[in-house]
Design a protein around this motif. Structure first.
Motif, PDB file in Angstrom:
ATOM      1  N   PHE A  76       2.699 -15.782   5.463  1.00 46.83           N
ATOM      2  CA  PHE A  76       1.862 -16.930   5.143  1.00 46.83           C
ATOM      3  C   PHE A  76       2.625 -18.229   5.418  1.00 46.83           C
ATOM      4  N   VAL A  77       3.846 -18.317   4.896  1.00 48.09           N
ATOM      5  CA  VAL A  77       4.655 -19.526   5.075  1.00 48.09           C
ATOM      6  C   VAL A  77       4.960 -19.737   6.556  1.00 48.09           C
ATOM      7  N   LYS A 111       4.019 -10.704  -2.727  1.00 45.93           N
ATOM      8  CA  LYS A 111       5.392 -10.718  -2.214  1.00 45.93           C
ATOM      9  C   LYS A 111       5.450 -10.268  -0.759  1.00 45.93           C
ATOM     10  N   SER A 112       4.663  -9.263  -0.400  1.00 44.91           N
ATOM     11  CA  SER A 112       4.715  -8.764   0.972  1.00 44.91           C
ATOM     12  C   SER A 112       4.081  -9.729   1.974  1.00 44.91           C
ATOM     13  N   GLU A 152       0.374  -5.367 -11.073  1.00 42.69           N
ATOM     14  CA  GLU A 152       1.479  -4.894 -10.230  1.00 42.69           C
ATOM     15  C   GLU A 152       1.084  -4.859  -8.758  1.00 42.69           C
ATOM     16  N   ARG A 153      -0.192  -4.619  -8.482  1.00 43.03           N
ATOM     17  CA  ARG A 153      -0.654  -4.631  -7.091  1.00 43.03           C
ATOM     18  C   ARG A 153      -0.732  -6.058  -6.577  1.00 43.03           C
ATOM     19  N   GLN A 154      -1.189  -6.980  -7.411  1.00 41.02           N
ATOM     20  CA  GLN A 154      -1.213  -8.386  -7.023  1.00 41.02           C
ATOM     21  C   GLN A 154       0.189  -8.856  -6.666  1.00 41.02           C
ATOM     22  N   THR A 155       1.149  -8.513  -7.497  1.00 35.61           N
ATOM     23  CA  THR A 155       2.539  -8.915  -7.251  1.00 35.61           C
ATOM     24  C   THR A 155       3.048  -8.320  -5.953  1.00 35.61           C
ATOM     25  N   HIS A 156       2.804  -7.049  -5.735  1.00 37.56           N
ATOM     26  CA  HIS A 156       3.258  -6.377  -4.511  1.00 37.56           C
ATOM     27  C   HIS A 156       2.660  -7.035  -3.263  1.00 37.56           C
ATOM     28  N   PHE A 216       0.835  -1.176   0.000  1.00 37.64           N
ATOM     29  CA  PHE A 216       0.000   0.000   0.000  1.00 37.64           C
ATOM     30  C   PHE A 216       0.871   1.227   0.000  1.00 37.64           C
ATOM     31  N   GLY A 217       0.262   2.384  -0.039  1.00 38.66           N
ATOM     32  CA  GLY A 217       1.013   3.606   0.086  1.00 38.66           C
ATOM     33  C   GLY A 217       1.622   4.082  -1.215  1.00 38.66           C
ATOM     34  N   SER A 218       1.465   3.367  -2.275  1.00 40.60           N
ATOM     35  CA  SER A 218       2.015   3.793  -3.542  1.00 40.60           C
ATOM     36  C   SER A 218       0.897   4.347  -4.398  1.00 40.60           C
ATOM     37  N   SER A 219       1.124   5.504  -4.990  1.00 38.16           N
ATOM     38  CA  SER A 219       0.092   6.134  -5.788  1.00 38.16           C
ATOM     39  C   SER A 219      -0.164   5.384  -7.088  1.00 38.16           C
ATOM     40  N   THR A 220       0.629   4.376  -7.398  1.00 31.85           N
ATOM     41  CA  THR A 220       0.401   3.603  -8.612  1.00 31.85           C
ATOM     42  C   THR A 220      -0.725   2.599  -8.423  1.00 31.85           C
TER      43      THR A 220
END
Length: 128
Positions: free
Chosen positions: A98-99, A92-93, A85-89, A1-5
């Motif tokens: 989760f693991v 990854k975060s 790109e949001r799904q990827t972000h 979050f926090g990214s304007s993209t």
């Protein structure tokens, strides 16, 4: 979050208006989450104030469980509508946590072979 993209989640409005989970604060929470996603760090405190209804400084066990359930539901149901790109972000975060939660849910720091085998299989079988 926090990214304007990142565009605000289109499904949040519907999901956070569920009166059974967040009551009448759903619309305010929706607006604040959009502000946070746009980079407004001050909205985090406003969101906390909306969630901490009794102003105790902490969420009750039920409030926390409801929040986690609702945000998880929102992410799952809105996943296909998120930009790649949001799904990827997000993926990854969240991956490390989760693991970790799947392999060592008690957070003991120890896992035996049987637990590892069963829990690894569970990680690889994500249910919808």
């Amino acid at each position: 979050f926090g990214s304007s993209t990142f565009a605000p989640c289109p499904r949040r409005k519907t999901l956070l208006h569920n009166k059974h989970s967040m009551g009448n604060t759903g619309q305010k929470v929706h607006h604040l989450l959009d502000k946070i996603e746009a980079g407004d760090s001050g909205a985090v405190e406003q969101l906390w104030d909306a969630l901490d209804k009794d102003r105790s400084g902490s969420l009750s066990e039920k409030e926390t469980a409801d929040l986690i359930t609702q945000l998880t539901r929102e992410l799952r149901e809105g996943w296909d509508e998120l930009p790649p790109e949001r799904q990827t972000h997000l993926a990854k975060s969240m991956m490390k946590y989760f693991v970790q939660d799947k392999l060592d849910p008690e957070r003991s720091g120890q896992i035996d072979k049987a637990q590892f085998t069963a829990r690894l299989m569970d990680i690889l079988r994500v249910e919808e």
